[in-house]
Design an enzyme around this catalytic site. Structure first.
Site, PDB file in Angstrom:
ATOM      1  CG  ASN A  36      -0.256  -0.073   2.535  1.00 26.41           C
ATOM      2  OD1 ASN A  36       0.883   0.384   2.671  1.00 26.41           O
ATOM      3  ND2 ASN A  36      -0.916  -0.619   3.535  1.00 26.41           N
ATOM      4  CG  ASP A  46      -7.738  -9.017   3.904  1.00 29.38           C
ATOM      5  OD1 ASP A  46      -6.508  -8.834   3.909  1.00 29.38           O
ATOM      6  OD2 ASP A  46      -8.435  -8.924   4.924  1.00 29.38           O
ATOM      7  CB  ALA A  89       1.974   3.307   4.778  1.00 31.70           C
ATOM      8  CD  GLU A  90       2.097  -2.659   3.390  1.00 34.01           C
ATOM      9  OE1 GLU A  90       1.568  -3.242   4.351  1.00 34.01           O
ATOM     10  OE2 GLU A  90       1.778  -2.882   2.189  1.00 34.01           O
TER      11      GLU A  90
END
Length: 485
Positions: free
Chosen positions: A203, A274, A205-206
């Site tokens: 995502n 998910d 942030a990652e």
């Protein structure tokens, strides 16, 4: 199975080529809902009068549920406690037809439970129970891998840092013979680099953590430009940067592509990642390329963000969604879909604009445009091109919101976002039968006209609805003192 009239979707939903293995952290999501109409006298906190309780699988368990709901055979590896929550979670998974033989029951570690308390659809509080698995428990999970990998069509790892998909599982996967595609959805993606995953799904942030810098205000462009660096750092063949309401940026073979998301309230986004990972993995198992697989994942994720709670997208949900409204596609996906429509003898109508503030003039001409053929495609200027065309302070609404609103109109079939000032190159690619333009234009005034006609199409100028215009609306709002000057 009901045909969806989308060749990609039908291909994925028809897949029966072997089980998909899901490995990761299993959670139980507990939802407590009610009314909050007063404040407690003991503390400044709302008093919730409980009206409903529901337990649903979360984390890797939710991913497995999504795969099963989309028709996949699913094997699951993870760990739950030998407690009531663990029993509940396994019962829910078993009822969905998921093979839970690979789930370890631990006597001394509780099942991780995330409990949310909500009122009127708004989450007021979340509290978490559980703990990270120790080395012995993690080793017990990893021991289930060798037999589970055999014959799998794809492997999906859901590593949320709780130990079930940690170093022991990585070591085990590194030693087994693996021919199926490996998809990794992990908070710490760098730890999986030695396994060279076929696809990863960081995502925003990652992604920033991987790059060591912020994506900035134009995170779409930043994600598009970072593809080579992301693939080099992570060892992944494919990188899909997920940007919630902005869809995804897909890096794999060929040029980067995008998927476009239908905007939804943040409160409804729980579990959407998910669902995306499940859809992506199932499509890869079915032999779809990375870009098509990302589009399938986006279509499934768009379904679950429509309702609160931990979401599962079923076959019925997905096919119903495709029949209800427009699909938001990037250019390669749009080209592929329109090729199918054209082969079916459909007459394709194309129009474009900024659509900054949707008004009656827009909807009137879009309805007229739809009446000129069988399929209406609307191309929306991105934020940068809108600023160039309309000036500073525009657009008022970001491209994702403008495109998402158009996608809700029943007269619109497909929506795409483009970055150039004119849609000439897009017209050259999709070759519409009709190019429709609203307003007080003449065909010879439009730079698009010779391009449309060169490909055998016609230009149609639609009725001008006066005095409806975005600029006029903004001017009236400023005059009324409800907008900044």
């Amino acid at each position: 199975m009901t045909a969806s009239h989308d060749a990609l979707v039908d291909r994925v939903l028809a897949f029966r080529g072997g089980p998909v293995l899901v490995v990761g952290d299993l959670l139980l999501d507990s939802w407590i809902a009610g009314r909050a109409e007063r404040i407690s006298r003991e503390a400044p906190a709302p008093v919730v009068q409980v009206s409903a309780r529901e337990d649903v699988p979360g984390g890797a368990a939710n991913t497995a549920m999504n795969l099963a709901a989309l028709g996949a055979e699913v094997r699951l590896i993870g760990a739950v406690g030998a407690d009531e929550a663990g029993t509940t979670l396994l019962a829910l998974l078993d009822a969905a037809g998921i093979d839970t033989a690979g789930v370890v029951r631990l006597g001394d570690v509780p099942t991780t439970v995330k409990t949310r308390v909500s009122a009127a659809g708004q989450v007021l509080l979340r509290f978490d129970d559980g703990q990270e698995l120790d080395a012995e428990a993690a080793a017990a999970v990893a021991a289930r891998l060798p037999w589970a990998v055999d014959g799998c069509a794809a492997i999906l790892v859901c590593d949320y840092g709780m130990g079930a998909a940690g170093a022991a599982v990585r070591d085990a996967l590194g030693t087994v013979e693996r021919t199926a595609p490996l998809v990794v959805d992990a908070h710490d993606i760098l730890a999986w680099a030695p396994l060279r995953p076929d696809a990863i799904t960081p995502n925003a942030a990652e992604t920033e953590l991987l790059l060591g810098r912020a994506l900035g205000s134009d995170r779409i462009r930043a994600a598009q430009e970072a593809g080579d660096e992301l693939r080099r750092r992570t060892g992944a063949t494919g990188v899909i940067v997920t940007l919630d309401r902005d869809g995804t940026v897909v890096h794999g073979p060929g040029a980067p592509t995008r998927t476009l998301a239908k905007p939804a309230p943040d409160a409804n986004a729980n579990g959407a990642g998910d669902t995306f990972a499940a859809g992506l993995t199932l499509a890869l198992a079915a032999g779809v390329d990375l870009h098509g697989a990302a589009r399938f994942g986006q279509l499934a994720a768009d379904v679950v963000v429509r309702t609160p709670g931990t979401g599962v997208c079923t076959i019925a949900d997905l096919t119903a969604s495709l029949s209800e409204g427009a699909r938001m596609l990037d250019e390669p996906a749009l080209v592929a879909v329109l090729a199918t429509e054209r082969a079916a003898g459909k007459r394709i109508v194309f129009t474009n604009g900024c659509f900054d503030v949707l008004h009656r003039g827009h909807t009137a001409y879009l309805k007229q445009a739809r009446a000129l053929g069988d399929v209406l495609v609307v191309a929306v200027n991105d934020d940068e091109s809108t600023t160039r065309l309309k000036g500073p302070g525009r657009p008022l609404n970001p491209a994702a919101d403008r495109a998402g609103l158009l996608a809700e109109l029943s007269c619109v079939d497909y929506v795409t976002v483009f970055s150039t000032d004119t849609p000439v190159s897009l017209i050259e690619t999709i070759e519409p039968h009709v190019y429709a333009k609203g307003g007080d234009y003449l065909p010879e005034m439009l730079v698009e006209t010779p391009v449309v006609e060169a490909h055998g199409g016609e230009v149609r100028i639609l009725d001008y609805v006066s005095p409806h215009s975005t600029s006029g609306l903004i001017a009236r709002a400023k005059a009324a003192g409800v907008a900044d000057a």
